[in-house]
Motif scaffolding. Structure first.
Motif, PDB file in Angstrom:
ATOM      1  N   LEU A 146      44.240  29.081  40.266  1.00 14.28           N
ATOM      2  CA  LEU A 146      45.214  29.209  39.184  1.00 14.28           C
ATOM      3  C   LEU A 146      45.964  30.527  39.257  1.00 14.28           C
ATOM      4  N   ALA A 147      45.323  31.579  39.747  1.00 15.86           N
ATOM      5  CA  ALA A 147      46.050  32.837  39.950  1.00 15.86           C
ATOM      6  C   ALA A 147      47.197  32.621  40.933  1.00 15.86           C
ATOM      7  N   ALA A 148      46.936  31.870  42.002  1.00 17.33           N
ATOM      8  CA  ALA A 148      47.992  31.574  42.976  1.00 17.33           C
ATOM      9  C   ALA A 148      49.096  30.732  42.345  1.00 17.33           C
ATOM     10  N   LEU A 149      48.721  29.731  41.527  1.00 13.80           N
ATOM     11  CA  LEU A 149      49.711  28.877  40.871  1.00 13.80           C
ATOM     12  C   LEU A 149      50.601  29.680  39.935  1.00 13.80           C
ATOM     13  N   PHE A 150      49.995  30.618  39.187  1.00 15.59           N
ATOM     14  CA  PHE A 150      50.744  31.405  38.207  1.00 15.59           C
ATOM     15  C   PHE A 150      51.428  32.621  38.816  1.00 15.59           C
ATOM     16  N   GLY A 151      51.134  32.911  40.063  1.00 13.73           N
ATOM     17  CA  GLY A 151      51.758  34.064  40.711  1.00 13.73           C
ATOM     18  C   GLY A 151      51.244  35.392  40.213  1.00 13.73           C
ATOM     19  N   VAL A 152      49.951  35.467  39.844  1.00 18.57           N
ATOM     20  CA  VAL A 152      49.354  36.734  39.416  1.00 18.57           C
ATOM     21  C   VAL A 152      48.328  37.166  40.457  1.00 18.57           C
ATOM     22  N   GLU A 153      48.088  38.471  40.533  1.00 17.36           N
ATOM     23  CA  GLU A 153      47.155  38.999  41.517  1.00 17.36           C
ATOM     24  C   GLU A 153      45.734  38.586  41.164  1.00 17.36           C
ATOM     25  N   ALA A 154      45.013  38.058  42.138  1.00 17.69           N
ATOM     26  CA  ALA A 154      43.640  37.621  41.906  1.00 17.69           C
ATOM     27  C   ALA A 154      42.707  38.827  41.798  1.00 17.69           C
ATOM     28  N   LEU A 155      41.602  38.635  41.077  1.00 18.93           N
ATOM     29  CA  LEU A 155      40.599  39.686  40.963  1.00 18.93           C
ATOM     30  C   LEU A 155      39.959  39.977  42.323  1.00 18.93           C
ATOM     31  N   LYS A 156      39.578  41.218  42.518  1.00 24.29           N
ATOM     32  CA  LYS A 156      38.970  41.634  43.778  1.00 24.29           C
ATOM     33  C   LYS A 156      37.486  41.258  43.809  1.00 24.29           C
ATOM     34  N   PRO A 157      36.903  41.069  44.992  1.00 25.17           N
ATOM     35  CA  PRO A 157      35.493  40.678  45.097  1.00 25.17           C
ATOM     36  C   PRO A 157      34.544  41.595  44.338  1.00 25.17           C
ATOM     37  N   ASP A 158      34.725  42.920  44.449  1.00 27.15           N
ATOM     38  CA  ASP A 158      33.813  43.823  43.752  1.00 27.15           C
ATOM     39  C   ASP A 158      33.944  43.702  42.235  1.00 27.15           C
ATOM     40  N   ASP A 159      35.155  43.429  41.744  1.00 28.00           N
ATOM     41  CA  ASP A 159      35.332  43.215  40.315  1.00 28.00           C
ATOM     42  C   ASP A 159      34.554  41.982  39.862  1.00 28.00           C
ATOM     43  N   LEU A 160      34.565  40.951  40.683  1.00 32.05           N
ATOM     44  CA  LEU A 160      33.874  39.720  40.323  1.00 32.05           C
ATOM     45  C   LEU A 160      32.362  39.893  40.358  1.00 32.05           C
ATOM     46  N   ARG A 161      31.872  40.728  41.261  1.00 34.66           N
ATOM     47  CA  ARG A 161      30.421  40.928  41.376  1.00 34.66           C
ATOM     48  C   ARG A 161      29.880  41.811  40.250  1.00 34.66           C
ATOM     49  N   LEU A 204      37.091  21.538  37.729  1.00 33.21           N
ATOM     50  CA  LEU A 204      38.088  22.545  37.372  1.00 33.21           C
ATOM     51  C   LEU A 204      38.535  23.325  38.604  1.00 33.21           C
ATOM     52  N   ALA A 205      39.804  23.702  38.628  1.00 33.87           N
ATOM     53  CA  ALA A 205      40.298  24.631  39.640  1.00 33.87           C
ATOM     54  C   ALA A 205      39.576  25.956  39.498  1.00 33.87           C
ATOM     55  N   SER A 206      39.453  26.682  40.566  1.00 37.14           N
ATOM     56  CA  SER A 206      38.861  28.015  40.510  1.00 37.14           C
ATOM     57  C   SER A 206      39.854  29.002  39.905  1.00 37.14           C
ATOM     58  N   GLY A 207      39.346  30.164  39.542  1.00 39.69           N
ATOM     59  CA  GLY A 207      40.233  31.216  39.063  1.00 39.69           C
ATOM     60  C   GLY A 207      41.268  31.594  40.095  1.00 39.69           C
ATOM     61  N   GLN A 208      40.875  31.644  41.368  1.00 39.52           N
ATOM     62  CA  GLN A 208      41.818  32.021  42.431  1.00 39.52           C
ATOM     63  C   GLN A 208      42.913  30.975  42.599  1.00 39.52           C
ATOM     64  N   LEU A 225      46.191  21.050  34.324  1.00 36.85           N
ATOM     65  CA  LEU A 225      47.271  22.019  34.509  1.00 36.85           C
ATOM     66  C   LEU A 225      47.439  22.397  35.975  1.00 36.85           C
ATOM     67  N   GLY A 226      46.348  22.562  36.690  1.00 32.74           N
ATOM     68  CA  GLY A 226      46.378  22.958  38.093  1.00 32.74           C
ATOM     69  C   GLY A 226      45.738  21.910  38.977  1.00 32.74           C
ATOM     70  N   PRO A 227      45.454  22.252  40.227  1.00 30.14           N
ATOM     71  CA  PRO A 227      44.820  21.299  41.143  1.00 30.14           C
ATOM     72  C   PRO A 227      43.335  21.132  40.819  1.00 30.14           C
ATOM     73  N   GLN A 228      42.714  20.126  41.382  1.00 27.53           N
ATOM     74  CA  GLN A 228      41.270  20.000  41.272  1.00 27.53           C
ATOM     75  C   GLN A 228      40.585  21.077  42.107  1.00 27.53           C
ATOM     76  N   GLY A 229      39.401  21.448  41.678  1.00 32.06           N
ATOM     77  CA  GLY A 229      38.619  22.431  42.416  1.00 32.06           C
ATOM     78  C   GLY A 229      37.364  21.817  42.995  1.00 32.06           C
ATOM     79  N   VAL A 235      45.451  34.808  34.270  1.00 33.78           N
ATOM     80  CA  VAL A 235      45.234  33.364  34.186  1.00 33.78           C
ATOM     81  C   VAL A 235      44.854  32.944  32.773  1.00 33.78           C
ATOM     82  N   GLY A 236      43.827  33.574  32.191  1.00 34.42           N
ATOM     83  CA  GLY A 236      43.348  33.165  30.873  1.00 34.42           C
ATOM     84  C   GLY A 236      44.372  33.371  29.781  1.00 34.42           C
ATOM     85  N   GLY A 237      45.063  34.510  29.790  1.00 39.15           N
ATOM     86  CA  GLY A 237      46.061  34.779  28.771  1.00 39.15           C
ATOM     87  C   GLY A 237      47.210  33.794  28.815  1.00 39.15           C
ATOM     88  N   ARG A 238      47.653  33.450  30.016  1.00 41.94           N
ATOM     89  CA  ARG A 238      48.762  32.514  30.170  1.00 41.94           C
ATOM     90  C   ARG A 238      48.377  31.117  29.680  1.00 41.94           C
TER      91      ARG A 238
END
Length: 555
Positions: free
Chosen positions: A438-453, A432-436, A43-47, A496-499
C-alpha cells in the motif's frame, strides 16, 4: 474497544471471505445473500498470508509491554476519544436493516443499510415510523434513556433517571432483562462506549427540546432534529476527532481536495488507474477491508489498563476503574457485579443486577477537557489515551468471550482471547495487502527494516527466524505496519494508515443521508463559538453545561 464478531466479509467482485479449519476460504454468494451482506471492497491488491510463527511472535511482543505513564511525550489526547472512535466505528458498520429482513425493505434501503455511513443509524435505527419505534418515547421524537440501580456508597443510594442506557427490563433471564434498548447492542460492550452512546441520546433530546421551544411543529421536529444532530456530529469528527488521531495535513488535504485512492469520482487517481473501486458522489459507499481489518483498529493501542472514572473509582478512591471492570458494568459483556471473574462473564446470566449501579455513572470531566474551571477534572485525574503505537495493554490478551461474539458458546483457547492474535489472523483470512504494497500504491516512502523490528518505544520483535525477519521487513502485516507508522510519527496516523482513515471517513460522510461533504457551506451553530463544534462542545450542550449532570456524583 471494538466488538470482534464479524467472521465473514462480503468483498465486492470476490465473494464471501471466511476461514475454515484455520485456512482462508472464499465462496460466491447468491444474489439474495449478497444483498444481505455488509458491502466491503478492496482498496489495494491482495497480499500473501502471514506465517503462523510470525503472527504468534508479533502478538506476544505487542501485548508484552507495560502501560506508559501520562507523562509520555508522544501524542496524548483525552481518553474519551478512544471510545468516541469506537462509537464512530459502530456507526460506520451498523446494518440498520438487519432486524427488518423478511419484511418490506426496498433494495435502496438494503444498500443504504449495508453501506458505511456516518449518519447515527446506531442511535436512530430506522426511525420512529418503523418497528424501531421501541427506541423512542411515546411522542415518537425523543429517544428513550434508562435509570440506574442504587449502590452501597455515600451519595449513590438512589436510582437516577437518564444515566444508563434504556434496557428491556423484562424477560425470564438476566441476559434478556439487561439487553440495551438501542439499535446497536455493540454500544453496550464496555462502559465508556455505553456512556458515550447515552450522551448522544441526550444530545438528540436536547436538540429536540430547543427546536420545539422555537415553535417547530411536531410533524417536522424529528427530521429537523436528526439532520442538525448528524451534521454537528460529522463536523466534530472532521475538525476534532480526526486531526487528533490522523496527521492534520492529510485530513485537510482529503477534505479540501478530495480523495485520491478510494472510490474516486470518475475513476481518477491511482485507484481508477489500477482498476479498483470507483464511484460518483451519491453512489452507495463500500467499506475497504484494509480500513476495517487493519487501519481503523488503531484504537486498540490507545486503550488504558485503568481509568480515573469518578470520585469513587479513581486513584485514592475505592479503586481505579480497570479495563476489566469496564466490561463488567455493561449488559452485553458483563453482569454489573464488581466481584465478577472472567469465567463469570462468559456466562451471560451470571450476577443479580440488571441495570448500571449509580456508583458507576461517568464523570465526563475525566474523559475530556471541557474547557471551563468548574468542568475541569481534579489535578492529575484527566485520563489520557495511550499513544497510537504497536503496544497493547496486557488485559487485551485476556478478552472476555463476549468481546468476540462467543459468550456462552463454551471454552475458549487462551491464544484466542489475545486481541493482537485475532487481528493478525483476520488480516491473513482476508488476504490483506502488506504495508509495503500500500505504501507503493499511495506513493509514500516505506518504513525501514530497523524501524519495523524495533520501532520507537513500542513492541520490539525478537527471536525471529531468517524467514520470519524477511517476512516482517518486506511484507509486514498491514495492521502492525499502520501502528508502527504512527509510532514513528509521534503517535498520529500518517502515510498509509492516515490516508486510508481520512479517505474512508470522507467517503462515508459523502454517502450519508445528511452530509457536510455534500453541503460544503453548512456550519455548526450549537457550540460556544460560531462555526466551531468539538466533542467537549457536544457534551456541554447535551448536558446543558451543568456540572451536576456531567459529573453527577460530584467530588
Amino acid at each position: 474497544m471494538k466488538r470482534h464478531t464479524r467472521e465473514e466479509f462480503y468483498v465486492l467482485g470476490e465473494g464471501i471471505l471466511s476461514q475454515e479449519d484455520g485456512k482462508p476460504t472464499c465462496h460466491r454468494p447468491s444474489t439474495a445473500a449478497s444483498l444481505r451482506k455488509f458491502r466491503f471492497s478492496r482498496l489495494g491488491p491482495q497480499g500473501e498470508a502471514t506465517s503462523p510463527g510470525l503472527i504468534g511472535k508479533l502478538a506476544t511482543a505487542m501485548t508484552a509491554g507495560p502501560e506508559q505513564g501520562d507523562d509520555h511525550t508522544a501524542n496524548r489526547i483525552p481518553a474519551g476519544y478512544t471510545y468516541l472512535g469506537q462509537f464512530a466505528d459502530h456507526d460506520l458498520t451498523m446494518d440498520v436493516t438487519r432486524a427488518a429482513l423478511g419484511t418490506d425493505v426496498s433494495v435502496d434501503e438494503l444498500l443504504q443499510g449495508r453501506s458505511p455511513a456516518l449518519d447515527l443509524d446506531s442511535v436512530y435505527g430506522r426511525g420512529p415510523d418503523s418497528d424501531d419505534r421501541i427506541f423512542y418515547d411515546s411522542d415518537g421524537v425523543r429517544l428513550k434513556m434508562g435509570g440506574t440501580e442504587p449502590a452501597p456508597f455515600p451519595g449513590t443510594g438512589l436510582p437516577l433517571d437518564d444515566f444508563d442506557l434504556p434496557r428491556h427490563g423484562i424477560g425470564s433471564t438476566h441476559r434478556e432483562r439487561r439487553a440495551p434498548l438501542i439499535p446497536d447492542e455493540r454500544n453496550d460492550e464496555n462502559l465508556i462506549v455505553a456512556q458515550t452512546h447515552l450522551a448522544f441520546l441526550r444530545f438528540h433530546n436536547t436538540v429536540v427540546r430547543d427546536l420545539a421551544s422555537g415553535g417547530i411543529s411536531l410533524d417536522r421536529l424529528f427530521g429537523m432534529a436528526r439532520e442538525r444532530v448528524v451534521k454537528h456530529y460529522q463536523w466534530m469528527l472532521r475538525t476534532d476527532f480526526l486531526p487528533k488521531v490522523v496527521d492534520p495535513a492529510i485530513v485537510d488535504d482529503v477534505f479540501t481536495n478530495g480523495r485520491k485512492f478510494f472510490e474516486v469520482a470518475g475513476g481518477a487517481g491511482a485507484a481508477g488507474q489500477a482498476g479498483l473501486t470507483e464511484s460518483i458522489p451519491g453512489d452507495r459507499p463500500t467499506m475497504p477491508i484494509e480500513f476495517s481489518v487493519a487501519a481503523y483498529r488503531f484504537g486498540h493501542s490507545m486503550i488504558r489498563t485503568s481509568y480515573q472514572w469518578n470520585r469513587l473509582f479513581r486513584a485514592g478512591g475505592v479503586t481505579p476503574a480497570s479495563l476489566f471492570l469496564l466490561f463488567v458494568f455493561t449488559g452485553m459483556n458483563g453482569n454489573f457485579n464488581p466481584g465478577a471473574t472472567l469465567s463469570d462473564l462468559d456466562d451471560p446470566n451470571s450476577g443479580t443486577v440488571d441495570r448500571l449501579p449509580t456508583s458507576w455513572i461517568a464523570d465526563f470531566r475525566r474523559l475530556y477537557d471541557l474547557g471551563r474551571p468548574e468542568l475541569t477534572a481534579p489535578d492529575g485525574e484527566l485520563n489520557l489515551a495511550r499513544p497510537i503505537d504497536t503496544l497493547l495493554v496486557d488485559p487485551l490478551s485476556k478478552l472476555p468471550s463476549g468481546a468476540f461474539g462467543q459468550r456462552g458458546a463454551g471454552p475458549v483457547a487462551p491464544i484466542e482471547r489475545n486481541l493482537a492474535f485475532r487481528n493478525l489472523m483476520r488480516g491473513t483470512m482476508v488476504k490483506l495487502a502488506s504495508g509495503q504494497q500500500l505504501a507503493a500504491l499511495f506513493g509514500v516512502e516505506a518504513l525501514k527494516p530497523d524501524d519495523l523490528r524495533t520501532g520507537n518505544g513500542g513492541a520490539v520483535v525478537t527471536g525471529l527466524s531468517p524467514d520470519e525477519d524477511a517476512e516482517l521487513t518486506t511484507r509486514t502485516p498491514l495492521w502492525f505496519y499502520v501502528l508502527r507508522e504512527s509510532e514513528m510519527n509521534g503517535g498520529r496516523l500518517t502515510g498509509v494508515g492516515g490516508r486510508i482513515v481520512a479517505e474512508v471517513f470522507h467517503r462515508a460522510m459523502e454517502g450519508s443521508r445528511h452530509s457536510i461533504v455534500r453541503d460544503p457551506f453548512w456550519r455548526p451553530s450549537l457550540g460556544p463559538n460560531p462555526g466551531e463544534f468539538t466533542m467537549p462542545d457536544l457534551l456541554r450542550y447535551a448536558f446543558d453545561d451543568r456540572p451536576e449532570l456531567l459529573n453527577p456524583l460530584g467530588d
